[in-house]
Design an enzyme around this catalytic site. Sequence first.
Site, PDB file in Angstrom:
ATOM      1  N   ARG A 101     -20.610 103.829  20.286  1.00 38.80           N
ATOM      2  CA  ARG A 101     -20.640 102.521  19.587  1.00 38.80           C
ATOM      3  C   ARG A 101     -21.395 102.790  18.239  1.00 38.80           C
ATOM      4  NH1 ARG A 101     -23.345  98.470  23.774  1.00 38.80           N
ATOM      5  NH2 ARG A 101     -23.685 100.450  24.931  1.00 38.80           N
ATOM      6  N   LYS A 112     -30.207  95.845  34.456  1.00 38.95           N
ATOM      7  CA  LYS A 112     -29.648  94.862  33.814  1.00 38.95           C
ATOM      8  C   LYS A 112     -27.884  95.153  34.337  1.00 38.95           C
ATOM      9  CE  LYS A 112     -28.192  97.075  29.444  1.00 38.95           C
ATOM     10  NZ  LYS A 112     -26.874  97.354  29.650  1.00 38.95           N
ATOM     11  N   ASP A 113     -27.731  96.357  34.853  1.00 42.46           N
ATOM     12  CA  ASP A 113     -26.443  96.442  35.319  1.00 42.46           C
ATOM     13  C   ASP A 113     -26.178  96.004  36.728  1.00 42.46           C
ATOM     14  OD1 ASP A 113     -25.446  97.730  33.016  1.00 42.46           O
ATOM     15  OD2 ASP A 113     -26.129  99.634  33.578  1.00 42.46           O
ATOM     16  N   ARG A 125     -23.620  88.026  24.469  1.00 42.72           N
ATOM     17  CA  ARG A 125     -24.030  88.188  22.939  1.00 42.72           C
ATOM     18  C   ARG A 125     -22.950  87.455  22.199  1.00 42.72           C
ATOM     19  NH1 ARG A 125     -24.882  94.740  24.521  1.00 42.72           N
ATOM     20  NH2 ARG A 125     -27.331  94.348  25.228  1.00 42.72           N
ATOM     21  N   CYS A 156     -20.971  87.896  34.523  1.00 45.00           N
ATOM     22  CA  CYS A 156     -20.841  88.494  33.218  1.00 45.00           C
ATOM     23  C   CYS A 156     -19.599  87.508  32.415  1.00 45.00           C
ATOM     24  CB  CYS A 156     -20.129  89.973  33.195  1.00 45.00           C
ATOM     25  SG  CYS A 156     -18.251  89.979  33.974  1.00 45.00           S
TER      26      CYS A 156
END
Length: 295
Positions: free
Chosen positions: A152, A80-81, A129, A241
């Site tokens: 997180r 995903k990066d 998100r 992004c």
Amino acid sequence: MRLVVATRGSRLSLLQTEELLSRIKAVEPDVQFDIKIVKTTGDLVQDKPLYKIGVKGIFEKEVNMAVLKGEAHFAVHSLKDLPSELAPGLVLAGFSKRAPPYDALVSAAGYDLESLPRGAVVGTSSVRRAEFLKAARPDVEVVPLRGNVDTRVNRILEGRYDAAVMAAAGIVRLYGNSPPVKIYPLRPEVMPPPPGQGIVVAVAREDEKWLVDLLDKASDPAAKAEALAEREFLRAVGAGCHTAVGGLARLLPAGSIEFTAGYADGGRARVVKIYGDDPVEVGRRAAALVNAFRR
């Protein structure tokens, strides 16, 4: 045979690297590995949301440069990066078995989307998100939250956030079946994940045919097929992004592909599900539908 492997230095990155290396050892038991830790822009800049840093491939560029310079044989990444196009001369050559690809609502109290209190503070620095969450729960407050998975999780446990939206895969890989927080998976129909989430990949030089062949032999076939569909979706949709676009391919038992894709903006989300036999063609069709939503 001894191979140098470039990767980021976070605990999760190292665990993912070991996961992929174990697959290679299974097909080539005599191979040995040296790990080369590379600091990336995404690791060094922690005080801004990812979309505000303005660098493509924020977690991969410096790691892949070690491969291009000949300082490492291959690099390991979360798929995903990776941007939709790799630097010339590089190819995706190895695919881990996929961890759960879904995003999850993570909290100390065990909230799901329905029980999350009105006005709850929910952390994420992902535009995707944030937009899908606002579409599902417009009454909560979405605020930036950066840092590795441990950071997180600790901020949630400290009570700074009521919840956060995070990748289920990272939590599963770090904590196994006993995470210190509660995880509520978000269905892809509600929050389509980013293409490639849950898959660990190797990036190698295209001209190193022997290495590309070795990495391909070590690959998980289902993850490879899903990755091909999602990479084509990412390329064709042309979203970075700054755009709330998600897409997830699943290889079905009969061999066909189910693709869930969506777009969210301004408190409104649209999600579609399509099917097909060719991963690239399915990814391309899903992108065409999502691009129609964005017009």
